[in-house]
Each structure stands twice: as structure tokens, then as C-alpha cells.
Design a protein around this motif. Structure first.
Motif, PDB file in Angstrom:
ATOM      1  N   MET A 120       1.033  -1.081   0.081  1.00 25.52           N
ATOM      2  CA  MET A 120       0.125   0.198  -0.103  1.00 25.52           C
ATOM      3  C   MET A 120       0.851   1.332   0.038  1.00 25.52           C
ATOM      4  O   MET A 120       0.466   2.050  -0.715  1.00 25.52           O
ATOM      5  CB  MET A 120      -0.877  -0.037   1.200  1.00 25.52           C
ATOM      6  CG  MET A 120      -1.692   1.242   1.310  1.00 25.52           C
ATOM      7  SD  MET A 120      -2.900   1.171   2.656  1.00 25.52           S
ATOM      8  CE  MET A 120      -4.224   0.394   1.951  1.00 25.52           C
ATOM      9  N   GLY A 121       1.852   1.162   0.756  1.00 26.22           N
ATOM     10  CA  GLY A 121       2.850   2.431   0.775  1.00 26.22           C
ATOM     11  C   GLY A 121       1.979   3.511   1.382  1.00 26.22           C
ATOM     12  O   GLY A 121       0.992   3.664   1.860  1.00 26.22           O
ATOM     13  N   SER A 122       3.051   4.813   1.614  1.00 24.61           N
ATOM     14  CA  SER A 122       2.473   5.776   2.386  1.00 24.61           C
ATOM     15  C   SER A 122       1.216   6.602   1.370  1.00 24.61           C
ATOM     16  O   SER A 122       0.512   7.102   2.126  1.00 24.61           O
ATOM     17  CB  SER A 122       3.480   6.863   2.744  1.00 24.61           C
ATOM     18  OG  SER A 122       4.158   7.223   1.496  1.00 24.61           O
ATOM     19  N   GLN A 123       1.561   6.640   0.060  1.00 23.65           N
ATOM     20  CA  GLN A 123       0.459   7.419  -0.767  1.00 23.65           C
ATOM     21  C   GLN A 123      -0.977   6.596  -0.809  1.00 23.65           C
ATOM     22  O   GLN A 123      -1.830   7.013  -0.685  1.00 23.65           O
ATOM     23  CB  GLN A 123       1.134   7.438  -2.058  1.00 23.65           C
ATOM     24  CG  GLN A 123       2.160   8.286  -2.163  1.00 23.65           C
ATOM     25  CD  GLN A 123       1.659   9.848  -1.933  1.00 23.65           C
ATOM     26  OE1 GLN A 123       0.757  10.129  -1.277  1.00 23.65           O
ATOM     27  NE2 GLN A 123       2.826  10.688  -2.004  1.00 23.65           N
ATOM     28  N   GLY A 124      -0.718   5.257  -0.550  1.00 23.06           N
ATOM     29  CA  GLY A 124      -2.037   4.202  -0.868  1.00 23.06           C
ATOM     30  C   GLY A 124      -2.408   4.563   0.532  1.00 23.06           C
ATOM     31  O   GLY A 124      -4.060   4.509   0.703  1.00 23.06           O
ATOM     32  N   LEU A 125      -2.093   4.534   1.872  1.00 22.75           N
ATOM     33  CA  LEU A 125      -2.327   4.740   2.926  1.00 22.75           C
ATOM     34  C   LEU A 125      -3.301   5.945   3.009  1.00 22.75           C
ATOM     35  O   LEU A 125      -4.271   5.998   3.771  1.00 22.75           O
ATOM     36  CB  LEU A 125      -1.419   4.477   4.288  1.00 22.75           C
ATOM     37  CG  LEU A 125      -1.791   4.611   5.680  1.00 22.75           C
ATOM     38  CD1 LEU A 125      -2.791   3.389   5.957  1.00 22.75           C
ATOM     39  CD2 LEU A 125      -0.612   4.626   6.489  1.00 22.75           C
ATOM     40  N   ARG A 126      -2.577   7.183   2.638  1.00 21.23           N
ATOM     41  CA  ARG A 126      -3.107   8.441   2.639  1.00 21.23           C
ATOM     42  C   ARG A 126      -4.350   8.336   1.877  1.00 21.23           C
ATOM     43  O   ARG A 126      -5.395   8.895   2.266  1.00 21.23           O
ATOM     44  CB  ARG A 126      -2.003   9.343   2.120  1.00 21.23           C
ATOM     45  CG  ARG A 126      -2.670  10.849   2.063  1.00 21.23           C
ATOM     46  CD  ARG A 126      -1.848  11.656   1.206  1.00 21.23           C
ATOM     47  NE  ARG A 126      -0.917  12.467   1.640  1.00 21.23           N
ATOM     48  CZ  ARG A 126      -0.998  13.344   2.871  1.00 21.23           C
ATOM     49  NH1 ARG A 126      -1.886  12.896   3.861  1.00 21.23           N
ATOM     50  NH2 ARG A 126      -0.013  14.186   3.329  1.00 21.23           N
ATOM     51  N   ARG A 127      -4.399   7.653   0.878  1.00 21.43           N
ATOM     52  CA  ARG A 127      -5.604   7.801  -0.193  1.00 21.43           C
ATOM     53  C   ARG A 127      -6.655   6.841   0.452  1.00 21.43           C
ATOM     54  O   ARG A 127      -7.891   7.451   0.477  1.00 21.43           O
ATOM     55  CB  ARG A 127      -5.082   7.264  -1.437  1.00 21.43           C
ATOM     56  CG  ARG A 127      -6.540   7.027  -2.414  1.00 21.43           C
ATOM     57  CD  ARG A 127      -6.556   8.533  -3.044  1.00 21.43           C
ATOM     58  NE  ARG A 127      -7.918   8.251  -3.828  1.00 21.43           N
ATOM     59  CZ  ARG A 127      -9.016   9.264  -4.038  1.00 21.43           C
ATOM     60  NH1 ARG A 127      -8.839  10.359  -3.232  1.00 21.43           N
ATOM     61  NH2 ARG A 127      -9.782   8.938  -4.780  1.00 21.43           N
TER      62      ARG A 127
END
Length: 134
Positions: A1-8
Motif C-alpha cells: 500500500m505504501g504511504s501514498q496508498g495509506l493516505r488515499r
């Protein structure tokens, strides 16, 4: 997921919760909204006043009725006794959010039927589950 995926995912969860809270606000009291009326990734429906009205409907009655509509019951009486905590996830579709809101709106109409005397206080679809909605 990564940081961008988590943010989204977090953004979508907050958006979903606010969408549902806005749809349900005309029917239920929503607790703990911010100064602009928004909620976080979850929201709390206050059902405590219903228990003290002639309807005698409690949070557990609504939670059980949601199961009749095909939904898993939400968190009941946490963090506040007599409430429902609704926590839509980021993976729910708009159609599913609407279906859940429609069920809660229909349940509110069933409560109204008790209030105006169209349904019995003790023998009704919220207290005695025998009528499954279409």
C-alpha cells in the motif's frame, strides 16, 4: 500500500463517513461533529432519546434490525452507551454505502410508525424480528 496508498485509503474512509453522516443527519442525531459539521473516519448515531420515548427502541434493536436488512451490526454502546458507531471502510462502494443508509432510513420510518401508533410498542419489526425487508 505504501504511504501514498495509506493516505488515499484514509481520505476515502473519511469521505465515506461524512457522506453517510450527511445522509443520515435528517433522521438521527450524529454526535461529535467538528465545528464545520464534519466527522472523522467514523461517526456515532445517538439512539438514547428513542429509549425514553414511547417507542422504547434501543441501539440493540436497530443493530438487530440492520441484520434483517443483510448488514453486520455496527458497534453498539461504544464508546457511549446507547449509541451506534458507524465506521465505513475505504473499500465500500457508493452503492453499498447508499444501501446501508437506506436501511437505516427505513428503520427510522419503522420507529416513526411506532411513535404514531401504526405499530405496537412491543410487537413490531424492531422488537420481534419476523418481517424481512425486500
Amino acid at each position: 500500500m505504501g504511504s501514498q496508498g495509506l493516505r488515499r485509503a484514509s481520505q476515502i474512509a473519511v469521505l465515506n463517513a461524512n457522506y453517510m453522516a450527511c445522509r443520515l443527519k435528517p433522521y438521527y442525531n450524529i454526535l461529535y461533529t467538528g465545528t464545520n459539521g464534519f466527522v472523522a473516519h467514523e461517526f456515532i448515531i445517538d439512539t438514547r432519546p428513542l429509549k425514553n420515548q414511547p417507542t422504547r427502541v434501543e441501539a440493540t434493536d436497530i443493530a438487530k434490525r440492520l441484520q434483517d436488512y443483510g448488514f453486520h451490526a455496527p458497534t453498539v454502546s461504544f464508546p457511549i452507551t446507547g449509541t451506534l458507531m458507524i465506521e465505513p471502510t475505504e473499500s465500500e462502494s457508493r452503492d453499498e454505502l447508499d444501501r446501508f443508509c437506506d436501511a437505516l432510513i427505513n428503520i427510522r420510518k419503522e420507529i416513526d410508525e411506532i411513535e404514531i401508533g401504526l405499530a405496537d410498542v412491543q410487537n413490531n419489526v424492531l422488537k420481534v424480528t419476523s418481517d424481512f425487508p425486500d
